[in-house]
Write an enzyme that holds these catalytic residues in place. Structure first.
Site, PDB file in Angstrom:
ATOM      1  CB  ALA A   1      -8.918   1.921   3.198  1.00 31.31           C
TER       2      ALA A   1
ATOM      3  CG  HIS B   1      -7.335   3.891  12.211  1.00 30.94           C
ATOM      4  ND1 HIS B   1      -8.103   3.150  12.727  1.00 30.94           N
ATOM      5  CD2 HIS B   1      -6.770   3.147  10.550  1.00 30.94           C
ATOM      6  CE1 HIS B   1      -7.953   1.858  11.329  1.00 30.94           C
ATOM      7  NE2 HIS B   1      -6.898   2.392  10.580  1.00 30.94           N
TER       8      HIS B   1
ATOM      9  CG  ASN C   1      -5.032   0.078  -3.187  1.00 32.99           C
ATOM     10  OD1 ASN C   1      -5.331  -0.173  -1.832  1.00 32.99           O
ATOM     11  ND2 ASN C   1      -4.524  -1.150  -2.860  1.00 32.99           N
TER      12      ASN C   1
ATOM     13  CB  SER D   1      -7.082   3.013   6.819  1.00 31.60           C
ATOM     14  OG  SER D   1      -6.626   2.593   7.539  1.00 31.60           O
TER      15      SER D   1
ATOM     16  CG  HIS E   1      -1.246   3.203   5.865  1.00 32.24           C
ATOM     17  ND1 HIS E   1      -2.226   2.875   5.438  1.00 32.24           N
ATOM     18  CD2 HIS E   1      -1.039   4.296   5.963  1.00 32.24           C
ATOM     19  CE1 HIS E   1      -2.882   3.139   6.684  1.00 32.24           C
ATOM     20  NE2 HIS E   1      -2.367   3.856   6.966  1.00 32.24           N
TER      21      HIS E   1
ATOM     22  CG  HIS F   1      -5.761  -3.229  12.264  1.00 27.32           C
ATOM     23  ND1 HIS F   1      -5.438  -1.948  12.511  1.00 27.32           N
ATOM     24  CD2 HIS F   1      -6.867  -2.780  11.051  1.00 27.32           C
ATOM     25  CE1 HIS F   1      -6.614  -1.292  11.729  1.00 27.32           C
ATOM     26  NE2 HIS F   1      -7.201  -1.756  10.952  1.00 27.32           N
TER      27      HIS F   1
ATOM     28  CG  MET G   1      -4.663  -6.111   5.511  1.00 27.88           C
ATOM     29  SD  MET G   1      -3.213  -5.050   5.957  1.00 27.88           S
ATOM     30  CE  MET G   1      -2.061  -5.424   4.240  1.00 27.88           C
ATOM     31  CB  SER G   2      -9.364  -4.481   9.726  1.00 27.53           C
ATOM     32  OG  SER G   2     -10.416  -3.677   8.018  1.00 27.53           O
TER      33      SER G   2
ATOM     34  CE1 TYR H   1      -1.854  -3.584  10.973  1.00 26.36           C
ATOM     35  CE2 TYR H   1      -3.762  -3.828   9.940  1.00 26.36           C
ATOM     36  CZ  TYR H   1      -3.010  -2.891  10.443  1.00 26.36           C
ATOM     37  OH  TYR H   1      -3.227  -1.648   9.760  1.00 26.36           O
ATOM     38  CD  GLU H   2      -2.903  -1.832  15.541  1.00 28.17           C
ATOM     39  OE1 GLU H   2      -2.893  -0.831  16.506  1.00 28.17           O
ATOM     40  OE2 GLU H   2      -4.346  -1.562  15.400  1.00 28.17           O
TER      41      GLU H   2
END
Length: 272
Positions: free
Chosen positions: A111, A59, A233, A28, A245, A81, A209-210, A83-84
């Protein structure tokens, strides 16, 4: 295996048969590097047989092949991902296709949220190791011996030689480069303050998350991996503000010059 070969054959038909030295997964806010490739050929994910489609804002969802600092590279502008809704096998499918294309060197970027309180947004962190707490694995299910052994070593998942090289190049350019442990959470919700305290206790310096599924699949195939996180962050509970995000994308944009400079420098001296 047939799906991997079919995808690899299609990509080769588009980019040609000249060998690719390094595969790159751009996370990201970091995908702009692919726009700087020379002699670039771009392929939309939706055109590649059996490829998933990226659904996350920021993306671009395409492969870009081209020249970077004298090396031929293949960049993923955006990844897939868990979560997708994709299975772990789908998340790592592009990495396996890269292997089918003959790629043995991999740069994975992301990120991430800073857990180590000495970090600050905009820092770059070299991944030295990772923690995966969720049960699912990209290697769950039948094992294809042509890819790798059923039980495989993860001691050097993030290649030590490449980490030394990256630190040397960062020092030459006066780029501040942290080094730490990345912890994988499934998402898409950001972590709770309690989860971040637990992550810190377990030894994590950053969360995201990746990346971890990709690194596991690459290790299975004995690919050499270099991982770089952009700390976009501070993680939940560290600062008295909500996470978003938009903040991730904004910080990624701010750090892209240092990130691009470091990746270019590392690519130039990357042993392939």
């Amino acid at each position: 295996m047939d799906n991997m070969q079919e995808a690899a054959m299609y990509i080769t038909s588009r980019i040609g048969e000249e060998p690719v030295s390094i595969g790159m997964v751009l996370g990201s806010g970091l995908g702009g590097l692919a726009d700087e490739l020379e002699e670039a050929v771009a392929i939309s994910y939706k055109d590649i047989p059996h490829f998933p489609v990226a659904t996350v804002f920021g993306h671009k969802g395409r492969l870009v092949a081209g020249m970077l600092e004298g090396k031929r590279v293949l960049c993923m502008q955006g990844r897939f991902h868990y979560y997708e809704g994709y299975g772990m096998d789908q998340v790592v499918f592009p990495i396996q296709v890269m292997h089918a294309l003959g790629i043995e060197q991999l740069l994975v970027t992301n990120a991430a949220g800073g857990v180590n309180e000495s970090y600050k947004p905009g820092d770059l962190m070299l991944i030295s190791d990772h923690i995966k707490m969720i049960a699912d694995s990209p290697m769950r299910g039948p094992n294809y011996e042509s890819l790798g052994e059923r039980f495989f070593d993860m001691t050097n998942a993030y290649d030590k030689q490449l980490r030394v090289l990256a630190k040397e190049e960062a020092k030459k350019q006066d780029i501040s480069l942290q080094e730490g442990v990345y912890m994988f959470f499934a998402g898409p919700s950001y972590e709770t303050p309690a989860e971040i305290r637990a992550a810190r206790t377990l030894g994590a310096d950053a969360v995201g998350m990746s990346t971890v599924p990709e690194a596991i699949a690459a290790s299975h195939m004995r690919m050499k991996v270099l991982g770089i996180s952009c700390i976009t962050n501070m993680a939940s509970g560290i600062l008295d503000q909500p996470l978003s995000h938009a903040e991730v994308m904004e910080t990624g944009d701010q750090v892209k010059e240092a990130f691009t400079s470091l990746v270019r420098s590392v690519t130039k001296v990357w042993p392939v």
